[in-house]
Design an enzyme around this catalytic site. Structure first.
Site, PDB file in Angstrom:
ATOM      1  N   HIS A  92       2.259   1.984  -3.190  1.00  0.00           N
ATOM      2  CA  HIS A  92       1.474   2.611  -4.125  1.00  0.00           C
ATOM      3  C   HIS A  92       0.977   4.190  -3.954  1.00  0.00           C
ATOM      4  CE1 HIS A  92       0.430  -1.442  -5.390  1.00  0.00           C
ATOM      5  NE2 HIS A  92      -0.530  -1.567  -4.406  1.00  0.00           N
TER       6      HIS A  92
ATOM      7  N   THR B   8       0.853  -1.253   0.067  1.00  0.00           N
ATOM      8  CA  THR B   8      -0.105  -0.081   0.026  1.00  0.00           C
ATOM      9  C   THR B   8       0.769   1.233   0.058  1.00  0.00           C
ATOM     10  OG1 THR B   8      -1.473  -1.115   1.158  1.00  0.00           O
ATOM     11  CG2 THR B   8      -1.797   1.247   1.201  1.00  0.00           C
TER      12      THR B   8
END
Ligand SMILES: [Zn+2]
Ligand SMILES: [Zn+2]
Length: 355
Positions: A43, A40
């Site tokens: 990202h 995450t």
């Protein structure tokens, strides 16, 4: 204090000097001792399509995998005290919605995620609600403490009800040997699985080696293709198929494979997230197989944590999970850590509070 701040809707982030958070009513502030980088975070760093859609609030301090020492507690805090070492449950909940009131806080209707919706852990100091600061049991190092959030995901995937009966003496297939898939191998073995077969694409030697180290009885190269892969799993389970199948890869093809590898009446847990809608032959995959399917998000609050702590009483499990950390860097080199993960040479990158 210093923190990794994402300010602009484009790739990158900066180390900035920001205000140190103070504990308000019902909150604690902890000094970061170790953090680790999750997919995450990559990202968010790269500002991909997901981040553009998902991140509502900028600037934000991101990061959510954490261990630290409590340095301040707000009014009314009772469960933790100054000096306690804590990890973080990243699901911040309202405690009052239908799901929260019925024992399912991890899927709160007004869920906020630490480091995604609120300021996170890539900072010298981290503020969170008292409930989210989980005191560490003895024998857990800060680096291991920073892995408890993903380890909780793994534990929840392996045993959705935290019962050993979910897994004991069962044959288990795990598709995907990223950090959480690797953790799931170790957890399934610890909970008494009779056999664990893992699959991973053949280019990632680090992951194959770690899957073995976690205790996988066999690690199959997924690049052999679905037919051969399913045949191998059948052979490894006396032609019956696996009792339990855990989809941890997020690859659409793997989602189809787990149902083919499953014995009729078996159970599937899905943790993987797919880029696109997946077409699945539901009749044969689920209905005629009378399969049970669990969607896994977060960790049960806090049954999964209790189960995880019980399992971590084992020194062997602690050392296995810690060995998933392939790199430890000062947090000032976080960009290098992102690059290491992107190149997939690492399982987990741990960050030390060296600015
Ligand atoms: Zn994470
Ligand atoms: Zn709620």
């Amino acid at each position: 204090m210093r923190a990794i701040v994402k300010r602009l809707r484009r790739p990158g982030a900066e180390i900035e000097e920001v205000d140190t958070p103070r504990a308000r009513k019902g909150e604690v502030v902890a000094r970061m001792a170790a953090a680790s980088i999750c997919g995450t975070d990559v990202h968010i760093w790269d500002w991909n399509h997901w981040a553009e859609k998902r991140i509502r609030r900028l600037p934000i301090i991101f990061g959510h995998e954490f261990c630290g020492e409590v340095v301040e507690v707000g009014e009314g805090v009772e469960a933790v005290a100054e000096g306690d070492m804590v990890s973080a449950e990243t699901h911040i909940v309202d405690g009052s919605c239908y799901q929260c009131r019925t024992g399912r806080m991890h899927i709160c209707r007004n869920l906020k995620i630490l480091g995604v919706d609120t300021d996170g852990v890539f900072a010298e100091y981290v503020r969170m609600p008292e409930m989210n600061a989980r005191r560490l049991p003895k024998g857990i190092s800060p680096r291991l403490g920073s892995l408890l959030e993903p380890l909780g995901n793994a534990t929840f995937t392996v045993a959705p009800h935290e019962q050993c009966a979910d897994i004991e003496d069962k044959t288990v297939v795990i598709t995907g040997c990223g950090p959480i898939g690797l953790m799931a191998i170790a957890v399934a073995k610890k909970m008494g699985a009779s056999k664990v077969v893992a699959t991973e694409m053949g280019t990632e030697k680090v992951r194959f080696d770690l899957a073995k180290r976690m205790g996988a009885d066999a690690v199959l190269d997924a690049s052999m293709g679905t037919e051969a892969l399913v045949r191998e799993v059948m052979a490894a389970t006396d032609g019956k198929g696996a009792d339990v199948a855990l989809e941890m890869s997020g690859a659409a093809i793997a989602l189809k494979q787990v149902f083919m590898m499953l014995t009729p009446g078996g159970r599937v847990s899905i943790l993987g997230l797919y880029n696109d809608t997946v077409a699945l032959d539901v009749n044969n995959a689920i209905t005629f197989k009378s399969a049970t399917v669990y969607g896994i998000t977060g960790r049960r609050m806090f049954e999964t944590w209790d189960k995880m702590y019980e399992l971590l009483a084992s020194r062997d499990l602690r050392s296995k999970i810690t060995s998933i950390i392939t790199h430890t860097l000062p947090i000032r080199d976080i960009e290098k850590g992102m690059e290491i993960i992107r190149r997939e040479k690492a399982a987990k990158v741990s960050l030390a509070p060296e600015w």
